[in-house]
Write an enzyme that holds these catalytic residues in place. Structure first.
Site, PDB file in Angstrom:
ATOM      1  N   ASP A  73     -43.400  12.854  -7.878  1.00  0.00           N
ATOM      2  CA  ASP A  73     -44.757  12.293  -7.151  1.00  0.00           C
ATOM      3  C   ASP A  73     -45.003  12.997  -5.863  1.00  0.00           C
ATOM      4  O   ASP A  73     -45.216  12.463  -4.877  1.00  0.00           O
ATOM      5  CB  ASP A  73     -44.270  10.725  -6.741  1.00  0.00           C
ATOM      6  CG  ASP A  73     -45.452   9.929  -6.426  1.00  0.00           C
ATOM      7  OD1 ASP A  73     -46.668  10.473  -6.708  1.00  0.00           O
ATOM      8  OD2 ASP A  73     -45.528   8.813  -6.052  1.00  0.00           O
ATOM      9  N   ILE A 119     -45.753   4.283   2.329  1.00  0.00           N
ATOM     10  CA  ILE A 119     -45.283   5.659   1.693  1.00  0.00           C
ATOM     11  C   ILE A 119     -46.285   6.218   0.889  1.00  0.00           C
ATOM     12  O   ILE A 119     -47.092   5.460   0.166  1.00  0.00           O
ATOM     13  CB  ILE A 119     -44.074   5.268   0.960  1.00  0.00           C
ATOM     14  CG1 ILE A 119     -42.831   4.962   1.665  1.00  0.00           C
ATOM     15  CG2 ILE A 119     -43.409   6.540   0.087  1.00  0.00           C
ATOM     16  CD1 ILE A 119     -41.402   4.432   1.098  1.00  0.00           C
ATOM     17  N   HIS A 155     -37.858   6.745  -1.864  1.00  0.00           N
ATOM     18  CA  HIS A 155     -38.752   5.744  -2.570  1.00  0.00           C
ATOM     19  C   HIS A 155     -37.919   4.478  -3.083  1.00  0.00           C
ATOM     20  O   HIS A 155     -38.473   3.433  -3.073  1.00  0.00           O
ATOM     21  CB  HIS A 155     -39.275   6.346  -3.612  1.00  0.00           C
ATOM     22  CG  HIS A 155     -40.659   7.053  -3.073  1.00  0.00           C
ATOM     23  ND1 HIS A 155     -40.624   8.213  -2.400  1.00  0.00           N
ATOM     24  CD2 HIS A 155     -41.928   6.523  -3.088  1.00  0.00           C
ATOM     25  CE1 HIS A 155     -41.945   8.581  -2.229  1.00  0.00           C
ATOM     26  NE2 HIS A 155     -42.938   7.452  -2.800  1.00  0.00           N
ATOM     27  N   ALA A 204     -50.735   4.430  -1.668  1.00  0.00           N
ATOM     28  CA  ALA A 204     -51.644   5.169  -0.911  1.00  0.00           C
ATOM     29  C   ALA A 204     -53.070   5.656  -1.597  1.00  0.00           C
ATOM     30  O   ALA A 204     -53.664   6.558  -1.340  1.00  0.00           O
ATOM     31  CB  ALA A 204     -50.659   6.370  -0.872  1.00  0.00           C
ATOM     32  N   GLN A 205     -53.364   4.765  -2.657  1.00  0.00           N
ATOM     33  CA  GLN A 205     -54.578   5.132  -3.317  1.00  0.00           C
ATOM     34  C   GLN A 205     -55.659   4.652  -2.440  1.00  0.00           C
ATOM     35  O   GLN A 205     -55.721   3.652  -1.722  1.00  0.00           O
ATOM     36  CB  GLN A 205     -54.564   4.508  -4.718  1.00  0.00           C
ATOM     37  CG  GLN A 205     -53.301   4.818  -5.647  1.00  0.00           C
ATOM     38  CD  GLN A 205     -53.580   6.086  -6.347  1.00  0.00           C
ATOM     39  OE1 GLN A 205     -54.856   6.651  -6.306  1.00  0.00           O
ATOM     40  NE2 GLN A 205     -52.581   6.730  -6.657  1.00  0.00           N
ATOM     41  N   ASP A 229     -35.845  10.718  -4.949  1.00  0.00           N
ATOM     42  CA  ASP A 229     -36.103  11.597  -3.528  1.00  0.00           C
ATOM     43  C   ASP A 229     -35.049  10.789  -2.350  1.00  0.00           C
ATOM     44  O   ASP A 229     -35.133  11.505  -1.383  1.00  0.00           O
ATOM     45  CB  ASP A 229     -37.437  11.591  -3.064  1.00  0.00           C
ATOM     46  CG  ASP A 229     -38.248  10.428  -2.544  1.00  0.00           C
ATOM     47  OD1 ASP A 229     -37.589   9.261  -2.741  1.00  0.00           O
ATOM     48  OD2 ASP A 229     -39.320  10.688  -2.179  1.00  0.00           O
TER      49      ASP A 229
END
Length: 389
Positions: free
Chosen positions: A280, A313, A257, A147-148, A254
């Protein structure tokens, strides 16, 4: 302040009936065994009765981006303060706000905000302590960007790192890199003198990662995510980390992931001495489902799942305490070991264990009091100040 009648998780990793006394934000006395019967309280001393409760150290999240609509990359003391407030309410008393992939001027603004917060706001009652920064970008692989934002990914630049770390007041405690990128090994040689280097967002094979660890990298960011998978012919980053006892791997528990059985497997591989639980978390944590943002990109949140619009994600929408409980209930990690993975291990990894991460004399008086019956938080104490969970 004195906590009585609780089952206290002591530094040896075991629960014991104990009384813990605090003064001026520090742990001043721990009474166990026969001495409990002779324990007394001074007039006017605040007493907290922890009957039928566990007393555990405050958790330490070394990888979180945001919560409650705020993000570390907002670059403001207000954002950091709201993050610290939410985290403390949920049993997380020590944090490393984590950056995303941005240009140097934005990262410098974030570093300045963290420096100022640590000077002026870090004693705010009822707020988690900010111990520094986790710098997740921009020295990563475009192929494993997750997601960067690919717009700002760049080669490893030690001078840029020096400038950002200086702006933070020397508070960059983790710096993530992809070791296969141009200049990465030379970067490790220099940057490891100032911070802990983590392999992250990488396409690197086993041999490259082994070389990075041999040269001084000591951490692995969000195990399994944004890296090649482990296989018998290509063990990759996971294999290289597993065989090097100096390396600490993070894992997001969670339930989104990493599949529960895979978390349990990594617990068995790395053991409770090395595995580190992280959240995260992104800015939607603590808020309803909806549309949010991470690193300048739109994110959709449904339950615990946060994704970019292409389905990638994008961080988690879960705090570390809830991740720890998920690890216990769904991933079959023993309670005592889960606590170590969420308190002692992260504190050791980033060099703050002398101050936090366990219940021991002289350490910061950070505790989470939880019901034995359902593991729900009853109260959180930060720097010796009491508050309900």
């Amino acid at each position: 302040m004195k906590i009585i009648n609780g089952s206290v998780f002591l530094e040896d990793g075991k629960f014991q009936q104990a009384t813990v006394a605090c003064m001026d934000g520090k742990i001043t006395e721990i009474t166990t065994g026969d001495a409990l019967s002779a324990n007394s309280s001074e007039a006017g001393e605040e007493i907290i009765d922890a009957t039928d409760c566990y007393v555990i150290p405050g958790l330490c999240d070394i990888h979180l981006h945001g919560c409650m609509s705020y993000d570390a990359c907002d670059g403001t003391r207000e954002a950091l303060k709201e993050m610290a407030k939410y985290e403390a309410t949920h049993g997380v008393t020590s944090i490393l706000p984590t950056t995303m992939t941005y240009p140097e001027d934005t990262l410098t603004t974030i570093a300045n905000a963290v420096r100022d917060y640590r000077i002026y706001d870090n004693d705010t009652p009822g707020h988690a302590t900010i111990h520094g920064i986790n710098m997740e970008g921009p020295f990563i692989s475009p192929e494993k960007k997750g997601a960067q934002n690919p717009k700002y990914i760049q080669r490893c630049d030690i001078n840029m790192f020096h400038r950002i770390n200086l702006a933070s007041g020397g508070a960059v405690r983790l710096c993530d890199i992809a070791p296969e990128m141009d200049g990465a090994m030379e970067f490790i040689d220099e940057a490891r003198k100032e911070t802990r280097i983590s392999i992250a967002h990488t396409t690197a094979d086993y041999d490259t990662c082994k070389q990075a660890f041999d040269r001084g990298a000591r951490h692995l960011t969000h195990l399994f995510n944004a890296m090649p998978p482990f296989s018998h012919r290509a063990p990759g980053p996971i294999g290289a980390a597993a065989e090097n006892e100096n390396v600490t791997p993070e894992i997001i528990c969670d339930g989104i992931h990493v599949y529960p059985a895979a978390v349990n497997l990594m617990y068995k591989v790395f053991g409770p001495e090395r595995l580190i639980m992280i959240s995260d978390s992104m800015r939607a944590t603590g808020l309803p489902d909806g549309e949010y943002e991470l690193g300048g990109q739109p994110v959709t949140v449904k339950g615990r799942l946060a994704t970019l619009h292409d389905g990638t994600i994008a961080g988690s929408a879960t705090n570390l305490y809830d991740c720890m409980i998920t690890a216990i209930k769904e991933m079959h990690i023993p309670l005592e070991d889960a606590i170590l993975c969420a308190s002692r291990n992260p504190a050791k990894a980033v060099g703050i264990y002398h101050t936090v991460g366990s219940i021991a004399l002289g350490k910061q008086a950070d505790f989470v009091i939880i019901n034995k019956s359902d593991l729900m938080i009853k109260a959180v104490i930060v720097r010796g100040q009491y508050g309900k969970g």
